[in-house]
Design an enzyme around this catalytic site. Structure first.
Site, mmCIF file in Angstrom:
data_model
loop_
_atom_site.group_PDB
_atom_site.id
_atom_site.type_symbol
_atom_site.label_atom_id
_atom_site.label_comp_id
_atom_site.label_asym_id
_atom_site.label_seq_id
_atom_site.Cartn_x
_atom_site.Cartn_y
_atom_site.Cartn_z
ATOM 1 N N GLY A 10 0.882 -1.132 0.076
ATOM 2 C CA GLY A 10 -0.078 -0.040 -0.046
ATOM 3 C C GLY A 10 0.775 1.256 0.117
ATOM 4 O O GLY A 10 2.077 1.300 -0.059
ATOM 5 N N GLN A 11 0.128 2.296 -0.173
ATOM 6 C CA GLN A 11 0.832 3.770 -0.151
ATOM 7 C C GLN A 11 1.655 4.023 1.154
ATOM 8 O O GLN A 11 2.782 4.157 0.836
ATOM 9 C CB GLN A 11 -0.113 4.631 -0.338
ATOM 10 C CG GLN A 11 -0.904 4.593 -1.422
ATOM 11 C CD GLN A 11 -1.756 5.911 -1.560
ATOM 12 O OE1 GLN A 11 -1.539 6.929 -2.220
ATOM 13 N NE2 GLN A 11 -2.963 5.961 -1.034
ATOM 14 N N TYR A 61 -8.591 -3.011 5.427
ATOM 15 C CA TYR A 61 -9.524 -3.093 4.299
ATOM 16 C C TYR A 61 -9.896 -1.368 4.275
ATOM 17 O O TYR A 61 -10.590 -1.053 5.285
ATOM 18 C CB TYR A 61 -10.587 -3.864 4.630
ATOM 19 C CG TYR A 61 -11.666 -3.918 3.573
ATOM 20 C CD1 TYR A 61 -11.755 -5.111 2.868
ATOM 21 C CD2 TYR A 61 -12.509 -3.073 3.522
ATOM 22 C CE1 TYR A 61 -12.916 -5.345 1.983
ATOM 23 C CE2 TYR A 61 -13.659 -3.162 2.345
ATOM 24 C CZ TYR A 61 -13.821 -4.165 1.762
ATOM 25 O OH TYR A 61 -14.748 -4.332 0.846
ATOM 26 N N THR A 62 -9.602 -0.981 3.221
ATOM 27 C CA THR A 62 -9.787 0.840 3.188
ATOM 28 C C THR A 62 -11.100 0.997 2.101
ATOM 29 O O THR A 62 -11.150 2.143 1.798
ATOM 30 C CB THR A 62 -8.926 1.300 3.003
ATOM 31 O OG1 THR A 62 -8.071 0.841 1.662
ATOM 32 C CG2 THR A 62 -7.621 1.213 4.141
ATOM 33 N N THR A 101 -7.651 6.113 11.775
ATOM 34 C CA THR A 101 -8.293 7.062 10.395
ATOM 35 C C THR A 101 -9.241 7.829 11.202
ATOM 36 O O THR A 101 -9.893 8.015 12.321
ATOM 37 C CB THR A 101 -9.286 6.031 9.392
ATOM 38 O OG1 THR A 101 -9.964 6.978 8.689
ATOM 39 C CG2 THR A 101 -10.078 5.282 10.316
ATOM 40 N N TYR A 125 -16.665 1.114 7.622
ATOM 41 C CA TYR A 125 -15.363 1.026 7.744
ATOM 42 C C TYR A 125 -14.736 1.740 9.170
ATOM 43 O O TYR A 125 -13.715 1.095 9.600
ATOM 44 C CB TYR A 125 -14.916 1.786 6.526
ATOM 45 C CG TYR A 125 -13.184 2.273 6.737
ATOM 46 C CD1 TYR A 125 -12.366 1.390 6.596
ATOM 47 C CD2 TYR A 125 -12.926 3.632 6.638
ATOM 48 C CE1 TYR A 125 -10.947 1.801 6.623
ATOM 49 C CE2 TYR A 125 -11.911 4.030 6.780
ATOM 50 C CZ TYR A 125 -10.578 3.172 6.784
ATOM 51 O OH TYR A 125 -9.272 3.588 7.027
ATOM 52 N N LYS A 129 -12.500 0.339 12.200
ATOM 53 C CA LYS A 129 -11.227 0.610 12.737
ATOM 54 C C LYS A 129 -11.054 1.068 13.950
ATOM 55 O O LYS A 129 -10.142 0.844 14.896
ATOM 56 C CB LYS A 129 -10.845 1.921 11.692
ATOM 57 C CG LYS A 129 -10.206 1.492 10.269
ATOM 58 C CD LYS A 129 -9.360 0.743 9.860
ATOM 59 C CE LYS A 129 -7.981 1.310 10.343
ATOM 60 N NZ LYS A 129 -6.972 0.448 10.177
#
Length: 284
Positions: A10-11, A61-62, A101, A125, A129
């Site tokens: 991922g980023q 999982y985004t 997040t 989501y 989180k």
């Protein structure tokens, strides 16, 4: 120091591994093709074998909209995966950084959320989180929970790349202007996370580039920096419905970073300029 980084594909995970290596640390980056974090036995065996001094848990999982339908998978990755990694970290007394997040907040009001403000996620989501946050706090003592927002990095898709791609074929775009937050450049954030893992100032932090904007403002600045003649029309969230409701206020206070001696990230406009330059270099 040996550091295990999940979500390497991922980023953020990608940049964390690079940042750690540039600091002379032994970095082990893993993706879903290496370890399925939903497999409790595999996770615990792997961590016991590697015995890292710290785990930076970037994997998640985004897909915010898909999460409303794929609830079982989203929960399995974001909650169970975090639980297995936390328990594995505890067994070997490893430091742990959990990437959370802005979606743990309800987005009400227009003032920045403090690290101590009550979480009240409005989408699935965000719920998963926040459940991950609670597990980390229950299982571990040596933990950081780092809430981030509006992420962009070189390794993966993001809002900036989408805008630049659309600019190739469009000269006018509609972008929502009633959701406010802070863009976060993974290059900058990764260096902060390495600073954190080398310290012992545990707790909950907010980390994003400095300053606030809405998505329309962000898009306009992207086109300005990239010298793209695209007109941005501001619209409301109601005019651009999505399956998952987004928080309208994702402003987060970074006061705790300052209080604990961590250097705040540069302004988001500065980060954007550097990122667009990096993208141009990648194309050459």
């Amino acid at each position: 120091m040996k550091i295990l980084v999940t979500g390497y594909n991922g980023q953020l995970g990608y940049d964390v591994v690079l940042a750690g290596k540039s600091s002379g640390l032994q970095m082990i980056g893993i993706g879903s093709q290496d370890i399925d974090i939903r497999d409790e036995q595999r996770v615990k065996e792997y961590v016991q074998t590697i015995k890292p001094d710290a785990i930076i848990h970037c994997a998640a999982y985004t897909a915010v909209d898909n999460a409303e339908d794929d609830k079982e998978i989203c929960w399995d990755v974001n909650v169970n995966g975090t639980k297995y990694l936390s328990e594995a970290a505890k067994e070997i007394d490893s430091k742990f950084i959990y990437i959370s997040t802005d979606y743990v907040f309800d987005g009400k009001g227009n003032t920045p959320f403090l690290e101590t403000d009550k979480a009240a996620p409005i989408g699935y989501y965000g719920i998963t989180k926040y459940e991950g946050e609670k597990i980390v706090q229950e299982v571990l003592d040596k933990y950081y929970i780092v809430r981030i927002s509006w992420v962009f990095g070189i390794n993966g898709n993001n809002f900036i790349k989408t805008m630049l791609r659309l600019a190739e074929t469009r000269n006018e775009l509609n972008v929502v202007d009633d959701q406010y937050g802070s863009p976060t450049y993974t290059y900058d954030l990764a260096r902060l996370l390495i600073d954190m893992v080398l310290a012992e100032k545990y707790g909950i932090y907010h980390a994003s580039n400095e300053g606030f904007c809405n998505w329309a403002d962000f898009a306009m600045e992207i086109f300005k920096v990239a010298d793209k003649p695209v007109i941005v029309n501001s619209i409301t969230s109601g005019q651009y419905p999505t399956k998952a409701v987004r928080p309208k206020n994702s402003r987060m206070s970074k006061q705790k970073l300052i209080e604990n001696g961590f250097k705040p990230l540069p302004k988001w406009q500065d980060a954007l300029v550097r990122y667009v330059q990096q993208l141009a270099e990648e194309v050459k």
